[in-house]
Design a protein around this motif. Structure first.
Motif, PDB file in Angstrom:
ATOM      1  N   THR A 181      -3.272  -6.824   1.614  1.00 54.70           N
ATOM      2  CA  THR A 181      -2.514  -7.281   2.778  1.00 54.70           C
ATOM      3  C   THR A 181      -3.250  -6.923   4.070  1.00 54.70           C
ATOM      4  N   ALA A 182      -2.898  -7.613   5.142  1.00 49.34           N
ATOM      5  CA  ALA A 182      -3.508  -7.330   6.441  1.00 49.34           C
ATOM      6  C   ALA A 182      -2.508  -7.640   7.546  1.00 49.34           C
ATOM      7  N   GLY A 234      -1.846 -12.070   3.261  1.00 46.22           N
ATOM      8  CA  GLY A 234      -1.928 -11.369   1.987  1.00 46.22           C
ATOM      9  C   GLY A 234      -2.781 -12.152   1.018  1.00 46.22           C
ATOM     10  N   ALA A 238      -7.371  -9.287   4.016  1.00 53.23           N
ATOM     11  CA  ALA A 238      -6.488  -9.170   2.855  1.00 53.23           C
ATOM     12  C   ALA A 238      -7.240  -9.478   1.564  1.00 53.23           C
TER      13      ALA A 238
END
Length: 343
Positions: free
Chosen positions: A13-14, A183, A70
């Motif tokens: 994730t980011a 993500g 991500a």
């Protein structure tokens, strides 16, 4: 889903940082204490992450930036190299440009080439649609490993100089609900004991004769001065219809697999807002399922949401166990969901 089960090896994730709480939003847009209390009571979102700098209006992260971060994290966690990816799918409602496709920009940054790539244009169901396409391709046996990405950068539509007190509810809600993020997940048709198996993927258009619940416009030179808002939504219609469609998704997944509600250990409900998610989870009524929700902290970041839920699920999921995820796209009403099992 074919002879070889499709498994989720990892999730990444980011988020663009730092988190923006409701008090900070109120400060930036000159809203009073009563407004903040209303947001806390009726929306419930505590923080969200925005790619735009609220002071200057500068967009500091685009979707390709977040998708690359991500995906890099997901690949590192999976033990799969970028060179081993056979197919790549991105689900988003907010690509960076019409051309080139953002999925191909991300692929280039990851040094992925010579493979099929797909970009699906959709709201919150786009992540599930990306899983659907990737799983179907892996099930053919022609591909072994897929990189699935979902995300949105919605804040680029923000007018940081807007007078929120003058906006109608259909526009105001966009400043309260949404955030940005991305993500990614690595899927494989290969054997990886312990990795969750994708038992079913469901996507259904349910918009016949239904007015759009959300509209996101992309202005060009011909209409960039239009008086129409870039983003608007019918939150009353969403509040009424999303729980109904979510229940339909859950019922269809359970019927398809022959699972009983009491056999589901984890529920990943739609993530519109904290208050809406609570209502939907209660309506779905999985008596022993642990709810996996993230919207209170991330905001509604569209196609990234499912990946944030899956990231937590993979850390918590016991063996054996079953999970149901539901996502609803409200622009023209798409119901979607995933069923996962760790055996």
């Amino acid at each position: 889903m074919g002879d070889s089960p499709i498994r989720i090896l990892s999730v990444g994730t980011a988020l663009p940082g730092p988190p923006v709480d409701t008090a900070r939003l109120a400060e930036c847009f000159g809203m009073d204490q009563l407004w903040r209390q209303w947001v806390d009571t009726f929306i419930g979102t505590r923080t969200r992450y925005l790619s735009v700098d609220l002071a200057s209006g500068e967009v500091r992260h685009d979707l390709a930036d977040l998708g690359e971060s991500a995906a890099t994290q997901a690949l590192a966690r999976s033990g799969i190299s970028a060179e081993e990816i056979d197919v790549m799918v991105l689900g988003t409602a907010t690509p960076d440009t019409l051309m080139p496709a953002t999925v191909n920009v991300i692929a280039d940054r990851l040094r992925i080439d010579g493979v099929p790539t797909f970009q699906l244009q959709s709201g919150c169901s786009g992540a599930v649609q990306a899983f659907d396409v990737a799983s179907a391709l892996l099930a053919t046996g022609r591909h072994r490993t897929a990189l699935v990405i979902g995300g949105d950068v919605i804040a680029k539509h923000y007018n940081v100089k807007a007078d929120l007190s003058a906006l109608p509810p259909s526009e105001l809600v966009n400043y309260l609900l949404f955030g940005d993020g991305a993500g990614a997940a690595v899927l494989t048709a290969g054997d990886r004991p312990g990795a969750p198996v994708v038992r079913s993927v469901l996507t259904r258009l349910s918009g016949l004769d239904r007015r759009p619940g959300q509209t996101l416009r992309w202005y060009g030179l011909a209409d960039r001065d239009s008086a129409e808002a870039p983003a608007s939504e019918d939150y009353k219609a969403i509040e009424e219809l999303v729980p109904v469609l979510a229940e339909e998704v859950a019922e269809e997944l359970l019927d398809d697999l022959g699972w009983d509600r009491g056999e589901v250990d984890y529920l990943l409900p739609p993530q519109l807002s904290v208050t809406m998610t609570e209502k939907i989870a209660k309506r779905l009524d999985f008596p022993r399922a642990t709810e996996i929700s993230c919207v209170g902290d991330t905001g509604n970041n569209g196609n990234a949401l499912l990946f944030f839920q899956l990231d937590r699920l993979l850390r918590e999921m016991t063996m054996p166990s079953r999970a149901i995820a539901v996502a609803i796209e409200s622009s023209k009403w798409i119901r979607s969901g995933l069923a996962l099992e760790r055996v």
